[in-house]
Design an enzyme around this catalytic site. Structure first.
Site, PDB file in Angstrom:
ATOM      1  CE  LYS A  38      -4.086  -2.207   2.249  1.00  0.00           C
ATOM      2  NZ  LYS A  38      -5.553  -1.746   3.080  1.00  0.00           N
ATOM      3  NE  ARG A  78      -6.900  -8.104   1.734  1.00  0.00           N
ATOM      4  CZ  ARG A  78      -7.160  -7.369   0.928  1.00  0.00           C
ATOM      5  NH1 ARG A  78      -6.240  -6.662   1.005  1.00  0.00           N
ATOM      6  NH2 ARG A  78      -7.971  -7.088  -0.599  1.00  0.00           N
TER       7      ARG A  78
END
Length: 272
Positions: free
Chosen positions: A216, A250
């Site tokens: 991210k 995740r």
């Protein structure tokens, strides 16, 4: 104990990996790579071999600025066939990444064992009821439209309390709830870093924590690196998350994260 599908997860004793499968043409990291069924199934098989415990299927990109405007019918068309195929070929719990109750309902009918809702049951008023009726697990993610907070960790905790209340009202069982502080959703880089540092604060609710920082922008902005070069940064966030007591991580890169987490656990539990 956490129940997802026919599996029981000993969340107080182990860390589990959720492998990401984006069947979208425009996801920030791997958009378009797994839109073809054969490629999607090959990737699932690959992630399972590398150590994934759960597969998270997403049909709509939720990257910053995406607008959240994909028609539900199109989302269903993307995810349902993939879920059905995965279920027919592999014995692994499937999470469906959606905040639409109609998509959740269709996905559950196709075999999804869990709903990963990036709006924590607050976007669609029917979502909690769909999850409760089906008896599947759910991940309640913190999110907001603007990165404006009075007290960052406390504000997120209050939001969690609201989502948990919605879940309880609908009848979702306690052993089916996971909390995710929502790295990258309505947060600045600095806020994301503070959340990762303060993950332990959210154990107050008594639910397993999931952390998803893989590739991210918090990593890209901190290291000034493009998406394809964020593995080391991702591994650092995964290790910190394990040290802070997260139960599920995740990720896109399963093999590397499995190794880093095993090493982290070996150090943490040495001498016990």
């Amino acid at each position: 104990m956490l129940k997802i599908g026919n599996r029981e997860f000993q969340v107080s004793k182990a860390v589990y990996i959720m492998g990401i499968l984006n069947v979208t043409p425009d996801s920030f990291s791997d958009g378009g790579k797994y839109t073809e069924m054969d490629k999607a199934l090959f990737h699932v098989e690959e992630m399972i071999k590398e150590g994934a415990h759960i597969i998270d299927v997403g049909g709509e990109t939720t990257k910053p600025g995406c607008g959240y405007n994909l028609p539900v019918e199109e989302e269903i068309e993307r995810v349902v066939p993939v879920i059905e195929k995965i279920k027919s070929r592999f014995d692994i719990p499937i999470s469906l990444d959606t905040y639409h109750s109609k998509t959740a309902e269709a996905g559950i009918a196709a075999g999804a064992d869990m709903i990963n809702d990036i709006w924590g049951l607050k976007f669609d008023p029917d979502m909690a009821g769909v999850i409760a009726k089906a008896g599947v697990a759910c991940c309640l993610v913190h999110n907001r439209k603007e990165a404006e907070y009075n007290d960052l960790l406390n504000d997120i905790a209050e939001n969690f309390a609201e989502s948990i209340h919605l879940a309880e009202q609908a009848g979702i069982a306690n052993d089916k709830i996971i909390l995710d502080p929502g790295i990258g959703f309505g947060k600045t880089r600095e806020q994301n870093l503070k959340i990762i540092k303060g993950l332990g604060e959210f154990h107050m609710f008594g639910y397993p924590l999931l952390m998803g920082a893989s590739r991210k922008s918090v990593i890209g902005d901190t290291l000034a690196l493009p998406v394809e070069e964020r593995l080391e940064g991702t591994l650092a966030t995964s290790v910190i998350a394990v040290m802070k007591g997260c139960s599920i991580i995740r990720v896109h890169d399963v093999k590397e994260n499995v190794r880093a987490i095993k090493m982290t656990e070996a150090i943490l539990y040495a001498g016990r």
